[in-house]
Write an enzyme that holds these catalytic residues in place. Structure first.
Site, PDB file in Angstrom:
ATOM      1  N   CYS A 163      10.377   1.649   1.725  1.00  0.00           N
ATOM      2  CA  CYS A 163      11.390   0.648   2.082  1.00  0.00           C
ATOM      3  C   CYS A 163      12.801   1.205   1.961  1.00  0.00           C
ATOM      4  O   CYS A 163      13.705   0.791   2.667  1.00  0.00           O
ATOM      5  CB  CYS A 163      11.224  -0.586   1.207  1.00  0.00           C
ATOM      6  SG  CYS A 163      11.174  -0.197  -0.547  1.00  0.00           S
ATOM      7  N   PRO A 217      -3.270  -6.252  -5.493  1.00  0.00           N
ATOM      8  CA  PRO A 217      -2.885  -5.045  -4.771  1.00  0.00           C
ATOM      9  C   PRO A 217      -3.440  -5.082  -3.353  1.00  0.00           C
ATOM     10  O   PRO A 217      -4.401  -5.806  -3.084  1.00  0.00           O
ATOM     11  CB  PRO A 217      -3.549  -3.935  -5.590  1.00  0.00           C
ATOM     12  CG  PRO A 217      -4.745  -4.590  -6.221  1.00  0.00           C
ATOM     13  CD  PRO A 217      -4.384  -6.031  -6.448  1.00  0.00           C
ATOM     14  N   ASP A 218      -2.857  -4.310  -2.482  1.00  0.00           N
ATOM     15  CA  ASP A 218      -3.418  -4.174  -1.143  1.00  0.00           C
ATOM     16  C   ASP A 218      -4.818  -3.569  -1.242  1.00  0.00           C
ATOM     17  O   ASP A 218      -5.066  -2.685  -2.071  1.00  0.00           O
ATOM     18  CB  ASP A 218      -2.522  -3.259  -0.310  1.00  0.00           C
ATOM     19  CG  ASP A 218      -2.827  -3.362   1.168  1.00  0.00           C
ATOM     20  OD1 ASP A 218      -2.118  -4.101   1.857  1.00  0.00           O
ATOM     21  OD2 ASP A 218      -3.796  -2.699   1.636  1.00  0.00           O
ATOM     22  N   GLU A 258      11.015  -8.008  -2.333  1.00  0.00           N
ATOM     23  CA  GLU A 258      11.606  -6.771  -1.841  1.00  0.00           C
ATOM     24  C   GLU A 258      10.978  -6.444  -0.504  1.00  0.00           C
ATOM     25  O   GLU A 258       9.766  -6.200  -0.410  1.00  0.00           O
ATOM     26  CB  GLU A 258      11.406  -5.613  -2.800  1.00  0.00           C
ATOM     27  CG  GLU A 258      12.141  -4.420  -2.212  1.00  0.00           C
ATOM     28  CD  GLU A 258      12.186  -3.236  -3.102  1.00  0.00           C
ATOM     29  OE1 GLU A 258      12.537  -3.409  -4.261  1.00  0.00           O
ATOM     30  OE2 GLU A 258      11.853  -2.152  -2.616  1.00  0.00           O
ATOM     31  N   LEU A 259      11.802  -6.460   0.543  1.00  0.00           N
ATOM     32  CA  LEU A 259      11.258  -6.419   1.892  1.00  0.00           C
ATOM     33  C   LEU A 259      11.683  -5.119   2.584  1.00  0.00           C
ATOM     34  O   LEU A 259      11.868  -4.115   1.924  1.00  0.00           O
ATOM     35  CB  LEU A 259      11.700  -7.685   2.626  1.00  0.00           C
ATOM     36  CG  LEU A 259      11.405  -8.983   1.803  1.00  0.00           C
ATOM     37  CD1 LEU A 259      11.984 -10.205   2.474  1.00  0.00           C
ATOM     38  CD2 LEU A 259       9.920  -9.152   1.540  1.00  0.00           C
ATOM     39  N   GLU A 282      12.962  -1.708  12.071  1.00  0.00           N
ATOM     40  CA  GLU A 282      12.467  -0.757  11.083  1.00  0.00           C
ATOM     41  C   GLU A 282      11.201  -0.096  11.636  1.00  0.00           C
ATOM     42  O   GLU A 282      10.301  -0.773  12.119  1.00  0.00           O
ATOM     43  CB  GLU A 282      12.134  -1.511   9.796  1.00  0.00           C
ATOM     44  CG  GLU A 282      11.653  -0.612   8.685  1.00  0.00           C
ATOM     45  CD  GLU A 282      11.129  -1.403   7.489  1.00  0.00           C
ATOM     46  OE1 GLU A 282      10.563  -2.486   7.701  1.00  0.00           O
ATOM     47  OE2 GLU A 282      11.287  -0.928   6.357  1.00  0.00           O
ATOM     48  N   TRP A 335       0.803  -1.215   0.000  1.00  0.00           N
ATOM     49  CA  TRP A 335       0.000   0.000   0.000  1.00  0.00           C
ATOM     50  C   TRP A 335       0.831   1.258   0.000  1.00  0.00           C
ATOM     51  O   TRP A 335       0.292   2.351  -0.151  1.00  0.00           O
ATOM     52  CB  TRP A 335      -0.873  -0.024   1.259  1.00  0.00           C
ATOM     53  CG  TRP A 335      -0.084  -0.452   2.458  1.00  0.00           C
ATOM     54  CD1 TRP A 335       0.040  -1.739   2.920  1.00  0.00           C
ATOM     55  CD2 TRP A 335       0.752   0.352   3.290  1.00  0.00           C
ATOM     56  NE1 TRP A 335       0.909  -1.782   3.987  1.00  0.00           N
ATOM     57  CE2 TRP A 335       1.368  -0.498   4.241  1.00  0.00           C
ATOM     58  CE3 TRP A 335       1.063   1.705   3.340  1.00  0.00           C
ATOM     59  CZ2 TRP A 335       2.250  -0.052   5.210  1.00  0.00           C
ATOM     60  CZ3 TRP A 335       1.950   2.159   4.302  1.00  0.00           C
ATOM     61  CH2 TRP A 335       2.522   1.278   5.223  1.00  0.00           C
ATOM     62  N   ASN A 336       2.144   1.157   0.214  1.00  0.00           N
ATOM     63  CA  ASN A 336       2.910   2.391   0.450  1.00  0.00           C
ATOM     64  C   ASN A 336       3.297   3.125  -0.828  1.00  0.00           C
ATOM     65  O   ASN A 336       3.310   4.342  -0.861  1.00  0.00           O
ATOM     66  CB  ASN A 336       4.143   2.097   1.301  1.00  0.00           C
ATOM     67  CG  ASN A 336       5.093   1.128   0.646  1.00  0.00           C
ATOM     68  OD1 ASN A 336       4.677   0.250  -0.117  1.00  0.00           O
ATOM     69  ND2 ASN A 336       6.367   1.259   0.916  1.00  0.00           N
ATOM     70  N   SER A 381       6.750  -6.810   4.087  1.00  0.00           N
ATOM     71  CA  SER A 381       7.618  -7.013   5.245  1.00  0.00           C
ATOM     72  C   SER A 381       8.440  -8.289   5.114  1.00  0.00           C
ATOM     73  O   SER A 381       8.074  -9.222   4.388  1.00  0.00           O
ATOM     74  CB  SER A 381       6.771  -7.077   6.519  1.00  0.00           C
ATOM     75  OG  SER A 381       5.975  -8.239   6.486  1.00  0.00           O
TER      76      SER A 381
HETATM   77  P1  NAD Z   1       2.841  -6.874   5.508  1.00  0.00           P
HETATM   78  O1  NAD Z   1       3.959  -7.711   5.037  1.00  0.00           O
HETATM   79  O2  NAD Z   1       1.954  -7.440   6.549  1.00  0.00           O
HETATM   80  O3  NAD Z   1       1.919  -6.454   4.308  1.00  0.00           O
HETATM   81  C1  NAD Z   1       2.437  -6.023   3.095  1.00  0.00           C
HETATM   82  C2  NAD Z   1       1.540  -6.583   2.006  1.00  0.00           C
HETATM   83  O4  NAD Z   1       1.609  -7.996   1.999  1.00  0.00           O
HETATM   84  C3  NAD Z   1       0.072  -6.241   2.234  1.00  0.00           C
HETATM   85  O5  NAD Z   1      -0.474  -5.836   1.011  1.00  0.00           O
HETATM   86  C4  NAD Z   1      -0.542  -7.551   2.690  1.00  0.00           C
HETATM   87  O6  NAD Z   1      -1.875  -7.673   2.266  1.00  0.00           O
HETATM   88  C5  NAD Z   1       0.321  -8.560   2.005  1.00  0.00           C
HETATM   89  N1  NAD Z   1       0.349  -9.852   2.697  1.00  0.00           N
HETATM   90  C6  NAD Z   1       0.327 -10.077   4.025  1.00  0.00           C
HETATM   91  N2  NAD Z   1       0.354 -11.404   4.280  1.00  0.00           N
HETATM   92  C7  NAD Z   1       0.379 -12.030   3.077  1.00  0.00           C
HETATM   93  C8  NAD Z   1       0.413 -13.395   2.648  1.00  0.00           C
HETATM   94  N3  NAD Z   1       0.443 -14.389   3.531  1.00  0.00           N
HETATM   95  N4  NAD Z   1       0.424 -13.658   1.337  1.00  0.00           N
HETATM   96  C9  NAD Z   1       0.420 -12.663   0.438  1.00  0.00           C
HETATM   97  N5  NAD Z   1       0.383 -11.354   0.773  1.00  0.00           N
HETATM   98  C10 NAD Z   1       0.381 -11.039   2.070  1.00  0.00           C
HETATM   99  O7  NAD Z   1       3.419  -5.475   5.978  1.00  0.00           O
HETATM  100  P2  NAD Z   1       2.602  -4.252   6.591  1.00  0.00           P
HETATM  101  O8  NAD Z   1       2.384  -4.487   8.041  1.00  0.00           O
HETATM  102  O9  NAD Z   1       1.450  -3.891   5.756  1.00  0.00           O
HETATM  103  O10 NAD Z   1       3.700  -3.133   6.426  1.00  0.00           O
HETATM  104  C11 NAD Z   1       4.680  -2.873   7.396  1.00  0.00           C
HETATM  105  C12 NAD Z   1       5.962  -3.548   7.077  1.00  0.00           C
HETATM  106  O11 NAD Z   1       5.997  -3.992   5.728  1.00  0.00           O
HETATM  107  C13 NAD Z   1       7.097  -2.578   7.222  1.00  0.00           C
HETATM  108  O12 NAD Z   1       7.811  -2.917   8.346  1.00  0.00           O
HETATM  109  C14 NAD Z   1       7.904  -2.710   5.956  1.00  0.00           C
HETATM  110  O13 NAD Z   1       9.089  -3.375   6.200  1.00  0.00           O
HETATM  111  C15 NAD Z   1       7.172  -3.619   5.074  1.00  0.00           C
HETATM  112  N6  NAD Z   1       6.836  -3.046   3.790  1.00  0.00           N
HETATM  113  C16 NAD Z   1       7.817  -2.905   2.891  1.00  0.00           C
HETATM  114  C17 NAD Z   1       7.514  -2.382   1.676  1.00  0.00           C
HETATM  115  C18 NAD Z   1       8.560  -2.202   0.653  1.00  0.00           C
HETATM  116  O14 NAD Z   1       8.357  -1.348  -0.214  1.00  0.00           O
HETATM  117  N7  NAD Z   1       9.634  -2.972   0.665  1.00  0.00           N
HETATM  118  C19 NAD Z   1       6.223  -2.018   1.396  1.00  0.00           C
HETATM  119  C20 NAD Z   1       5.219  -2.178   2.355  1.00  0.00           C
HETATM  120  C21 NAD Z   1       5.560  -2.722   3.559  1.00  0.00           C
END
Ligand code: NAD
Length: 523
Positions: free
Chosen positions: A294, A188-189, A260-261, A392, A163-164, A239
């Site tokens: 990120c 997408p989110d 990409e995390l 982070e 979503w970011n 994440s």
């Molecule tokens: P998250 O990993 O929980 O969610 C990120 C995305 O992954 C969301 O769209 C979510 O719906 C999806 N997701 C969650 N579980 C999933 C699964 N089992 N299978 C497929 N998709 C799944 O992270 P968050 O809590 O939304 O965001 C916070 C953390 O995420 C931050 O600490 C940051 O590190 C990371 N982040 C990184 C980026 C990046 O650009 N690298 C982008 C967004 C979030």
């Protein structure tokens, strides 16, 4: 801090636009969810969700479309990308409104996404033909063995995007996948689904065959597994914790993946740095999209001899940032996107302060501006044991540290499990580049924060350590979507003893041949 304020109808997206965008999603089989604008609390949409049957439908249609698309010459495929590039720039006001409404970010940071998509579309359009051309490496026996390496698209690529940076992260992975002859199913989110659907809408208006780029909607934990179960390759951005789940699921199926995390990205200000420039760019590098990036900088190591000057200027610049929400360029910093984001930010700052850190700028939520606004925050005196030291934040919080030399700066920069991005500042560019090469990160920007490396779409981008694996951008970001196929044609003579030649003489002949080839330094 997390309650929605008065609804602000001006923030609503036009209903016909929302309806048109939703028509691109294969969804409706599962109960809808409500999505709200973070900056204002206004309801954006009742977002339909995808059932397992919907996901089946999306993948089946994508597979059908992909079979046709793979036969389309690369030159014609990339013509679509060129038109998409023009459309995104021409219609930027429309997509900037959607990105801002869904994320809460400021327009200047939303524009970074438009720019990102444009440079990626341009790069893929220009490079795809060369990268996908048939290669003819040397065969085992020169002249007699004719080898060609062809490229086969993976098939259907799943892009699970967060979503970011909803436009950049949905489109910039899809574009090279499409150029390489694949279909794409995006997940997408929910919070930012309309942005991704706009990208599909624009791609189809640019000439992408209908059905080739599909979207399914749902929470990752609900449908992520179902998407991966049907994909031939998966791109995931999010994440590190979720990245492990994705890798496990992809590994189980033996399909490729690219992750990409997160990052805990360092900036190093060396003793010969242009302090004023560093303090100016640091603001952008730390607080773009309210730090929900990120690549953003969360730790700054400053040489003792320039510490006071740098910190003074950086604090000053940060205090002058304007916060607010408007669908124009009038504010520099927007809102965070979720309650859980502002809760994490507040928890990190409060923990640091309780354990002795000092707030040099910001340090408080701004519910007067909207439910999830938090001031850009600079911390000093952060020590091990404070959450923000290692974890982070993914928000507008950065810690500044005093160091006494390049070695100490590099050692502390590398004291992390992450390795996504870094920044080094120094007037002696050769020295700064040498320092950059010692930092364990997938990209390092010299005299820049993150945009120099990230925006260079011809160069790969991605993480080391728990920041992920796989690359986007550059040749690596396109070739991950293909499998190679080697076709070797043996002509005139077989690779076997000539008639009447014994196996022993054949072995001797080959031994001689190998020696000659090595002496000639042939491959
Ligand atoms: P998250 O990993 O929980 O969610 C990120 C995305 O992954 C969301 O769209 C979510 O719906 C999806 N997701 C969650 N579980 C999933 C699964 N089992 N299978 C497929 N998709 C799944 O992270 P968050 O809590 O939304 O965001 C916070 C953390 O995420 C931050 O600490 C940051 O590190 C990371 N982040 C990184 C980026 C990046 O650009 N690298 C982008 C967004 C979030």
């Amino acid at each position: 801090m997390t309650t929605a304020p008065e609804l602000a109808p001006a923030a609503a997206l036009p209903f016909p636009l929302v309806e048109r965008l939703l028509s691109h999603a294969v969804a409706g089989g599962a109960p809808a969810v409500e999505v709200y604008a973070p900056a204002t609390g206004h309801k954006i949409a009742e977002l339909p969700q995808s059932s397992v049957a919907d996901i089946d439908t999306a993948f089946a249609a994508a597979r059908r479309a992909q079979r046709e698309w793979a036969r389309v010459p690369v030159r014609e495929r990339v013509a679509v990308l060129r038109r998409f590039h023009d459309l995104v720039l021409a219609e930027q006001d429309a997509i900037l409104d959607i990105v801002q409404t869904e994320t809460g970010k400021s327009r200047v940071h939303a524009f970074d996404e438009v720019a990102d998509v444009a440079v990626n579309a341009r790069y893929c359009a220009a490079a795809a033909e060369r990268l996908l051309a048939v290669r003819r490496p040397r065969g085992v026996l020169p002249v007699l063995t004719r080898v060609e390496v062809r490229h086969r698209p993976k098939g259907v690529v799943a892009v699970i995007s967060p979503w970011n940076y909803p436009l950049a992260l949905a489109a910039s992975d899809a574009l090279p996948a499409l150029a390489a002859g694949n279909a794409v199913v995006s997940r997408p989110d929910n919070q930012t689904a309309l942005t991704a659907l706009w990208a599909i809408d624009a791609a189809e208006r640019a000439g992408l065959p209908k059905g080739l780029w599909q979207a399914v909607l749902g929470r990752g934990s609900a449908i992520g597994g179902e998407v991966i179960a049907r994909a031939d390759f998966v791109d995931y951005t999010g994440s590190s914790a979720t990245g492990r789940t994705i890798a496990r699921q992809a590994g189980e199926r033996l399909i490729g993946y690219s992750l990409e995390l997160g990052g805990k990205n360092p900036m190093l200000v060396l003793d010969d740095a242009d302090v004023r420039a560093a303090a100016k760019i640091a603001v952008r590098a730390c607080f773009a999209s309210a730090g929900q990036l990120c690549e953003s900088i969360e730790r700054i190591y400053v040489h003792d001899s320039v510490y006071e000057r740098f910190v003074g200027e950086f604090v000053n610049n940060t205090r002058q940032l304007t916060l607010g929400s408007a669908l124009d360029y009038s504010y520099q910093i927007g809102s965070l996107t979720f309650a859980r984001q502002i809760d994490t930010v507040a928890a990190h700052v409060d923990d640091a302060v309780a354990k002795g850190a000092t707030v040099l700028a910001g340090g408080r939520a701004r519910p007067d501006l909207g439910p999830y606004f938090y001031e850009p925050t600079i911390l000093e005196g952060v020590r091990p044991g404070m959450t923000v030291y290692r974890e982070e934040t993914f928000g507008p919080v950065v810690s500044v540290y005093r160091v006494h030399g390049d070695d100490e700066a590099v050692e502390r920069a590398n004291d992390t499990a992450y390795g996504l991005n870094a920044s080094v500042w120094g007037r002696d560019r050769a020295r700064a580049r040498a320092v950059a090469a010692r930092i364990a990160a997938g990209s390092v920007n010299v005299n820049e924060g993150f945009i120099a490396a990230w925006g260079s779409a011809a160069a790969p981008s991605g993480g080391l350590g728990i920041s992920g694996g796989g690359r986007r951008h550059g040749p690596e970001g396109l070739r991950k979507y293909i499998d190679t196929q080697t076709i070797a044609v043996q002509r005139a003579l077989p690779i076997a003893p000539l008639p009447g030649m014994s196996e022993a003489v054949w072995a001797k002949t080959l031994t001689l041949y190998f020696g000659v080839m090595k002496a000639l330094r042939q491959q």
